[in-house]
Design an enzyme around this catalytic site. Structure first.
Site, PDB file in Angstrom:
ATOM      1  N   ASP A 449       0.842  -1.202   0.000  1.00  9.53           N
ATOM      2  CA  ASP A 449       0.000   0.000   0.000  1.00  9.53           C
ATOM      3  C   ASP A 449       0.879   1.254   0.000  1.00  9.53           C
ATOM      4  O   ASP A 449       2.083   1.201   0.299  1.00  9.53           O
ATOM      5  CB  ASP A 449      -0.873  -0.042   1.272  1.00  9.53           C
ATOM      6  CG  ASP A 449      -2.189   0.691   1.115  1.00  9.53           C
ATOM      7  OD1 ASP A 449      -2.319   1.486   0.177  1.00  9.53           O
ATOM      8  OD2 ASP A 449      -3.081   0.466   1.957  1.00  9.53           O
ATOM      9  N   ASP A 514     -10.827   2.075  -3.183  1.00  5.40           N
ATOM     10  CA  ASP A 514     -11.266   1.652  -1.850  1.00  5.40           C
ATOM     11  C   ASP A 514     -12.773   1.503  -1.762  1.00  5.40           C
ATOM     12  O   ASP A 514     -13.276   0.990  -0.786  1.00  5.40           O
ATOM     13  CB  ASP A 514     -10.806   2.665  -0.792  1.00  5.40           C
ATOM     14  CG  ASP A 514      -9.389   2.368  -0.337  1.00  5.40           C
ATOM     15  OD1 ASP A 514      -8.806   1.373  -0.811  1.00  5.40           O
ATOM     16  OD2 ASP A 514      -8.854   3.135   0.484  1.00  5.40           O
TER      17      ASP A 514
HETATM   18  C1  DGJ Z   1      -5.840   1.889   2.027  1.00  5.88           C
HETATM   19  C2  DGJ Z   1      -6.236   0.683   1.223  1.00  5.88           C
HETATM   20  O1  DGJ Z   1      -6.669   1.060  -0.029  1.00  5.88           O
HETATM   21  C3  DGJ Z   1      -7.259  -0.113   2.016  1.00  5.88           C
HETATM   22  O2  DGJ Z   1      -7.730  -1.186   1.248  1.00  5.88           O
HETATM   23  C4  DGJ Z   1      -6.610  -0.583   3.277  1.00  5.88           C
HETATM   24  O3  DGJ Z   1      -5.575  -1.489   2.977  1.00  5.88           O
HETATM   25  C5  DGJ Z   1      -6.071   0.600   4.057  1.00  5.88           C
HETATM   26  N1  DGJ Z   1      -5.243   1.441   3.263  1.00  5.88           N
HETATM   27  C6  DGJ Z   1      -5.292   0.147   5.268  1.00  5.88           C
HETATM   28  O4  DGJ Z   1      -4.706   1.176   5.936  1.00  5.88           O
END
Ligand code: DGJ
Length: 708
Positions: A449, A514
């Site tokens: 990430d 997300d």
């Molecule tokens: C952002 C990501 O896009 C989410 O899916 C998740 O992993 C969060 N970060 C975790 O902090």
């Protein structure tokens, strides 16, 4: 072996020609399009225009990187300097290497001691051309600053519209189409990642181009850092397109003898609308990116991710309970998202301390991983290596490891700072930390990430860092891939903030957004799949109401939307009702049944009236297909228009089944029954089409077609 420069070069495959005109000192990409059988100098000469009023007698060419020495008055493609008085640049072609698909042209500027090499590579099968530029400092004493380097091409005048890929967090890959005007259209991305807002993809169309018809030119820059794209109408009426890295002063300084190579610029052309581009992008990505990775990295087990189920509340009992439930649904990979490492109770702390939190997991990760294996699931883990929290052991020990601006207070986003990857000890620390995790545990997959833009991009030596930061990230990923070739890496940046062909060399799944809101996802997924094939697209069944939008959707709708990518689940499956558990299990089973087709077929959009979305995935030999129809809004007529399928074999007959949803409303049941026992000719399905049942808004149907 190098050759003398010819007047022009003609690269070609069966369907495509690329003509590079070298008659005027610098190479010009004169043509990229459908295959030409003959090209000669007389025809090229005819492209040179008469003297325009109030202009130079000989029109400056639009070379692959126009320089100031070429008298070009548009935005320059290549600009360098050594000092206030040393900024002249006028390279002349000196050397060529050409073959059927490849061309390398080297030019030198004796005044500035600079060498420029333009490289072009035509795909052997598709209308996809990759080009990149290398700039060398030939001086043995003086450093050279590169101020700008953007590959440049003249645009055909029939391309009059452009479509950008834009969006925001949780609503990425939105396309906006507008006319090209008599000024410059400029996109500048300064976020330090390829960004949610300005994805490095642009498409140019004729006015009448649709999903299925018309000319289109797709552009993509394979780069995960700052970038620029520009479509400019010159005063003389010609149009140019430029794309490349976006640099701040001093960012690119070449020592004597050093070289800079630009990111690759990919061009794709089609005379069959957006679908023609999509088909070719997918083919090339599958062949040139995915097929080159270890097969273990490109397997696509259905996965469960803990994020929207548990957020930071992960601990051994809750995770084990989720593992149990996941297994009953047919999940094949379990991914432990954020919250598992030392002191990570919320998003204010602990990034950088990549050791298992003993309070949450007193027995380490082993019991979780063993439970996954016992239930037949692989295990995956979330990390965010490029970041550090101020409240962390890492920051306490190395406060000088972060990117910053001298004299300006540190600027946190999501309560985190960005590590300075241009410092070798930082990269060594990250390599060791990640290697230890991967060596200590059987981890099949990591979700990598990157949750903030880079606002303060100064590095340890005081230089503007995004160029070095991006290269260092690629090197770190490359080293890890070499050391752990079987570990699959998902690329996530607060959703789709870094979805590009630069990072795709090292990663094998993209988290496009997300948002798990099925309705919003439909538009995200459509934009995403214009470029990326469905198997790269992480697509999860989220909770209802959706945590981000608050919208509520049936399990059948959520699962029917997630079905089309690399399917996953991201909701607290311990709380599912029996009915939802059953629907979700059925959707997962259906996805597995058709997985090979979804992940290997040709994805094509079907044109539908506003308020609807439709697409198909076709087997390469047209023997099988899946087709979706989504009603996004309340329809304005009682029955939807007939579904006219595309891409089938007109001469074959097909068995047609409605395979989703399982639980149909009464009128839809009649429709389903009416399909059985009939064989439909491909030409009927494509020309006359299928009558559809009444549909509610926010619902979808999935059909399966099989040639008999
Ligand atoms: C952002 C990501 O896009 C989410 O899916 C998740 O992993 C969060 N970060 C975790 O902090």
């Amino acid at each position: 072996m190098s050759q003398n420069i010819r007047d022009f070069y003609h690269l070609h495959n069966d369907s495509t020609s690329v003509v590079v005109d070298c008659r005027h000192n610098q190479p010009v990409l004169s043509y990229f399009g459908n295959r030409l059988m003959t090209v000669n100098v007389s025809m090229l000469n005819q492209l040179d225009r008469h003297e325009a009023p109030a202009s130079l007698p000989i029109e400056p060419t639009i070379s692959l990187t126009p320089t100031i020495g070429e008298s070009f008055l548009g935005h320059l493609g290549l600009e360098v300097h050594r000092s206030a008085t040393q900024w002249s640049l006028s390279p002349l072609m000196a050397q060529a290497n050409a073959s059927q698909f490849n061309l390398e042209l080297t030019s030198r500027c004796a005044v500035s001691d600079v060498e420029v090499t333009h490289q072009l590579k035509l795909d052997p099968d598709e209308s996809v051309l990759c080009l990149w530029v290398t700039v060398g400092n030939l001086s043995d004493q003086a450093t050279l600053f590169i101020d700008n380097c953007t590959a440049t091409l003249p645009l055909p005048d029939y391309l009059t519209e452009l479509e950008e890929v834009t969006g925001r967090w949780a609503y990425e890959f939105q396309t906006q189409r507008h006319a090209i005007t008599r000024s410059a259209y400029v996109r500048e991305n300064w976020t330090g990642r390829s960004s949610h807002h300005i994805n490095p993809t642009l498409t140019l169309f004729e006015k009448t181009t649709s999903a299925t018809h018309g000319s289109a030119l797709g552009i993509h820059l394979g780069w995960s850092g700052n970038h620029q794209m520009r479509v400019e109408s010159l005063a003389d009426g010609r149009q140019i397109l430029q794309a490349g890295e976006l640099l701040r002063p001093g960012e690119l300084e070449l020592e004597p003898g050093a070289q800079y190579t630009s990111p690759p610029l990919y061009l794709c052309q089609s005379s069959q609308g957006q679908n023609g581009l999509t088909r070719q992008w997918h083919q090339v990505i599958r062949r040139e990116f995915l097929a080159k990775q270890s097969p273990a990295c490109t397997r696509r087990p259905v996965q469960l991710n803990t994020w929207e189920a548990l957020y930071f509340g992960v601990d051994e009992p809750s995770v084990l309970a989720l593992v149990d439930q996941a297994a009953t649904l047919g999940i094949e990979r379990f991914v432990l998202d954020d919250g598992w490492f030392f002191g990570r109770t919320d998003d204010r702390r602990a990034l950088g301390d990549w050791a298992v939190d003993p309070k949450k997991f007193p027995n380490g990760l082993t019991p979780i991983i063993e439970a996954c294996h016992e239930k037949g699931m692989e295990f995956g883990l979330w990390i965010e290596p490029e970041m550090v929290s101020q409240k962390s052991k890492l920051y306490e020990t190395h406060p000088d490891w972060v990117l910053h601006h001298q004299g300006v207070p540190l600027n946190e986003a999501r309560q985190q700072l960005v590590l300075d990857l241009s410092q070798p000890p930082v990269v060594s620390y990250l390599f060791d930390a990640i290697s230890s995790l991967l060596s200590a545990h059987p981890i099949a997959y990591i979700k990598w990430d990157m949750n903030r833009d880079i606002h303060q991009a100064g590095n340890g030596e005081g230089r503007h860092a995004p160029h070095q930061q991006t290269r260092a990230l690629y090197q770190l990923l490359h080293r890890l891939k070499k050391a752990f070739p079987e570990v699959s890496i998902e690329n996530c940046a607060s959703g789709g903030g870094r979805a590009d062909l630069g990072i795709l060399e090292y990663t094998s799944r993209v988290w496009p957004s997300d948002t798990n809101d099925a309705l919003d996802r439909l538009r995200v997924q459509r934009g995403f799949q214009n470029l990326f094939p469905p198997e790269l697209m992480g697509s999860h069944v989220g909770p209802s109401p959706c945590h981000i939008t608050g919208r509520q959707h049936s399990m059948a709708f959520r699962a029917g939307v997630a079905f089309w990518g690399h399917m996953g689940v991201e909701t607290d499956v311990r709380q599912l009702s029996d009915a939802d558990h059953q629907v979700l299990s059925q959707a997962i089973a259906l996805h597995k049944h058709h997985r090979k087709l979804i992940h290997g077929g040709s994805y094509q959009v079907v044109d539908r009236p506003a308020g609807e979305q439709a697409w198909m995935i076709l087997a390469p030999d047209h023997s099988e297909a899946l087709a979706a129809l989504v009603m996004l809004e309340t329809p304005s007529t009682p029955f939807p228009n007939r579904y006219r399928f595309i891409g089938l074999d007109a001469h074959r007959h097909y068995e047609l089944k409605l395979v989703w949803p399982d639980d149909l409303r009464p009128l839809q049941t009649n429709h389903k029954e009416a399909l059985t026992g009939t064989h439909w000719s491909g030409d009927w399905l494509m020309s006359v089409g299928l009558s559809l049942p009444i549909l509610q808004p926010e619902s979808l149907l999935i059909y399966h077609l099989k040639a008999v």
